[in-house]
Design an enzyme around this catalytic site. Structure first.
Site, PDB file in Angstrom:
ATOM      1  CG  PHE A 119      46.924  32.937 -49.730  1.00 39.22           C
ATOM      2  CD1 PHE A 119      47.126  31.639 -49.281  1.00 39.22           C
ATOM      3  CD2 PHE A 119      46.257  33.819 -48.914  1.00 39.22           C
ATOM      4  CE1 PHE A 119      46.677  31.246 -48.025  1.00 39.22           C
ATOM      5  CE2 PHE A 119      45.800  33.443 -47.660  1.00 39.22           C
ATOM      6  CZ  PHE A 119      46.015  32.152 -47.225  1.00 39.22           C
ATOM      7  CG  ASP A 126      50.675  38.774 -51.830  1.00 35.43           C
ATOM      8  OD1 ASP A 126      51.671  38.764 -51.074  1.00 35.43           O
ATOM      9  OD2 ASP A 126      49.569  38.322 -51.497  1.00 35.43           O
ATOM     10  CE1 TYR A 172      50.953  35.208 -41.703  1.00 33.91           C
ATOM     11  CE2 TYR A 172      50.143  37.425 -41.298  1.00 33.91           C
ATOM     12  CZ  TYR A 172      50.016  36.196 -41.910  1.00 33.91           C
ATOM     13  OH  TYR A 172      48.946  35.960 -42.727  1.00 33.91           O
ATOM     14  CE  LYS A 173      52.501  34.106 -45.498  1.00 30.82           C
ATOM     15  NZ  LYS A 173      51.910  32.874 -44.963  1.00 30.82           N
ATOM     16  NE  ARG A 224      53.110  25.932 -47.170  1.00 33.11           N
ATOM     17  CZ  ARG A 224      52.559  27.126 -46.912  1.00 33.11           C
ATOM     18  NH1 ARG A 224      52.308  27.965 -47.913  1.00 33.11           N
ATOM     19  NH2 ARG A 224      52.213  27.457 -45.694  1.00 33.11           N
TER      20      ARG A 224
END
Lengths: 434, 434
Positions: free
Chosen positions: B129, B198, B223-224, B393
């Site tokens: 990312f 990560d 927050y995922k 996705r």
């Protein structure tokens, strides 16, 4: 002698009085700690329900665009910029004061290293708020600078050619003393020194004119006078002449020129957006807007000139009433009487040795006794040297504190002192947060 | 061929089904983007009202202690630690993933500089990312390291004696491919390389055992899959053997050994508390707890083993249905079929040149057409080299996605492809956030 009726008359004449209704203050509380955590705007309850249930719950991922989350740091910055003498596109709300200070101190250290590599010092105030000193210590370690801590009266003389950066807090958290930002900045610039200002205790509380003073960088928090909520995101400003000179080191994707292109190389955005880093806490940030909206509304009531006039009237009144009504209990004044040198708080000292059983100053126990009566101020411990004494600290937010509040606060203080109730067991467990 | 009835039967047998009721999902939406922003726990509405109106509005400054705000970063860390194989006192929720990565990468760079000054490289994945790469770029610049970006299959061979730090994301955001954390860490350690992981796309989504894998540092977002709310504070973990070796550079007061002593010198706390910096956004952090509480409740339903089994069943089903029902439209599979190498998402590719008027892949427009039908996934653009293709996705959060959802999602995809409705004007404005 000032009377309760005098205070009530001042409230009756107060043009800012309607703004008090924007806040949900607890019954029976006189809140003189808005310089630590501001009060809750009434609008926050509905706003937070909307952001959680509608924007997040119903809008889900689409709210990053549809609810404008993605641009909120910049939009709030633009909304608040005029209150600190900044322009549109120059301020963002993001992260914490400590982190924003790290960004701007690093940028300043990089600029100084390039422009003036022979300069070796970063100066600050010994009684600056500690987190500022801790961050400065870290940046000095990384950039080979010496952190020099001074008393306020030593600063003017220390602005010499060996100094790279001056990092000062505009209004001191312990004393409420305010620096002359324009004069200090001019004197520093005359010697080629970069000026970083911390506005935690001045944003929204006193007139601030960053560009008028020609400051270089500024940071500040939003949970004190701005009433943004506990730990609400802080703000950061950089002068346009410096903003694009260096990356700040926290080079996260929100500071990228094209964050949603997902390219592997960092290219910082032009302007203050490069001081953004990661994804911001949108629930807290949405609540923060309710606090800023009250400032926007306050423009119609005379803006900062009116707020400042009321703030000085409140603090003048508090000082006068304490001196008229609380004589003989060892209290002193730590805050300057001179208006130009005073923020929006009043700090009292108490003589050492007057505490319970002749120990310490008793200041902490007096504050606790006041809190038990619903008068919320706070305590800041001295350093034991006599130079920085124990402090009873009272903040006066002109948006919601009234003149009658001041009367009753001092009356409670008088009763606490005269009755000796502060000496009761139980008034001695530390629970302070700036 | 798999049928709708087969899917309904799987839902009927799903022991995790009651947990879906903990979430407020919009009517008519099949939400397959919980890997970007998790859904709203129903408990969040009441919790946020409580924190704003009671804790802040009524408790004011006293809530730092009375409501436990001051210890919330550590308490939430302790609550969630078992889900990533960490111990009590080893995890804090704070700041953002980007900032936490800066902390741990700097700590790792300082350790490497001391222990192995001849090592010159920090390796990562080219399709990591981007914010991770941007932060790594900054740290490499400061510490004189070279950032080397690799394809996944090149990593094993690159773990050589010139590498100081390996920084990998456990589950890739574009492909859903998962590294073998234990194997990579062991291979890296055999060469004396520090491993930073990560966990943004794996915390709460797949089994993670940081101490079992003997990892060195880890960060991740909340927050995922953790459903902490938009931009909720991230987390950071350091192995106990390393945690006290170095200051991280963001040395704010919350990382101080005695933050409320207000001393001018920084003395870092022992343990993970030193990875704290400034005052945290308590409204967002309180909401985050509602997301973590559902994980705590999930322990009673079989914990991570049950979540992982359901996640694999959901993603297997999605792959199978796409292959059975969406043939002939140029779709491919970017996500590994092998369970051990798959996260909790499925990423589809589409052949270049099949888009509107023969341009691009059409993947973006297909995702937009699905969103218009209430099936929310997202799009990630390729790099134009053919190596990293355009991606459709779809994330599968086993806490609230059901098997019938998967059926309907694929049925919508089939209809979108067969009807050609994705070619309608209007399905072409980029609005993606990871």
């Amino acid at each position: 002698m000032t009377t309760l009726q005098d205070c009530q008359a001042l409230d009756a004449q107060d043009a800012l009085r309607p703004l008090r209704e924007r806040f949900a203050l607890p019954q029976g509380v006189i809140y003189l700690d808005g310089n630590s955590l501001g009060a809750q705007p009434r609008a926050a309850a509905a706003r937070v329900a909307e952001v959680v249930q509608q924007e997040w719950g119903q809008g889900l991922i689409t709210s990053w665009n549809k609810a404008g989350w993605i641009t909120l740091p910049e939009r709030l910055g633009d909304q608040f910029a005029p209150w600190i003498g900044a322009g549109a596109g120059e301020v963002v709300f993001t992260d914490t004061t400590s982190i924003n200070l790290y960004k701007v101190l690093t940028a300043a250290a990089r600029i100084a290293r390039e422009d003036a590599p022979a300069r070796t010092k970063l100066i600050s105030e010994r009684s600056n708020f500690p987190t500022d000193l801790y961050i400065a210590q870290s940046v000095c370690q990384e950039y080979g600078l010496e952190l020099v801590l001074l008393e306020p009266e030593e600063i003017a003389g220390a602005l010499q050619d060996d100094v790279a950066i001056s990092m000062l807090t505009h209004v001191n958290y312990r004393t409420g003393a305010m620096h002359d930002m324009a004069a200090v900045t001019a004197a520093a610039h005359a010697r080629g020194i970069l000026c970083v200002w911390d506005l935690c205790h001045s944003a929204g509380a006193v007139p601030v004119d960053l560009k008028g003073a020609d400051a270089d960088f500024a940071v500040g928090c939003s949970y004190k006078y701005l009433n943004g909520g506990p730990g609400a995101p802080a703000f950061v400003w950089a002068h346009p002449r410096l903003i694009n000179r260096f990356w700040q080191p926290l080079s996260g994707w929100f500071g990228h020129a094209e964050p949603f292109k997902f390219v592997p190389d960092y290219h910082p955005a032009q302007g203050i957006q490069r001081y953004l880093c990661g994804t911001q806490p949108m629930v807290s940030m949405s609540v923060l807007q309710c606090g800023l909206d009250i400032y926007t509304e306050a423009e119609r009531f005379g803006g900062m000139a009116a707020l400042r006039a009321k703030s000085l009237a409140l603090t003048d009144l508090f000082i006068r009433l304490v001196e008229e009504r609380c004589q003989g209990h060892g209290l002193g004044l730590a805050t300057p009487r001179e208006h130009a040198a005073r923020g929006s708080q009043v700090c009292l000292t108490r003589e050492e040795g007057l505490g319970v059983e002749g120990k310490d100053s008793g200041a902490y126990a007096i504050v606790q006794a006041l809190i038990a009566r619903g008068v919320i101020g706070d305590f800041r411990k001295g350093d034991g040297t006599g130079r920085h004494k124990d402090i009873l600290r009272f903040g006066f937010t002109p948006l919601y504190v009234g003149f009658e509040d001041v009367w009753h606060a001092v009356e409670h203080l008088r009763q606490v002192l005269e009755s000796g109730e502060w000496q009761q067991p139980g008034f001695n467990t530390l629970n302070a947060v700036t």
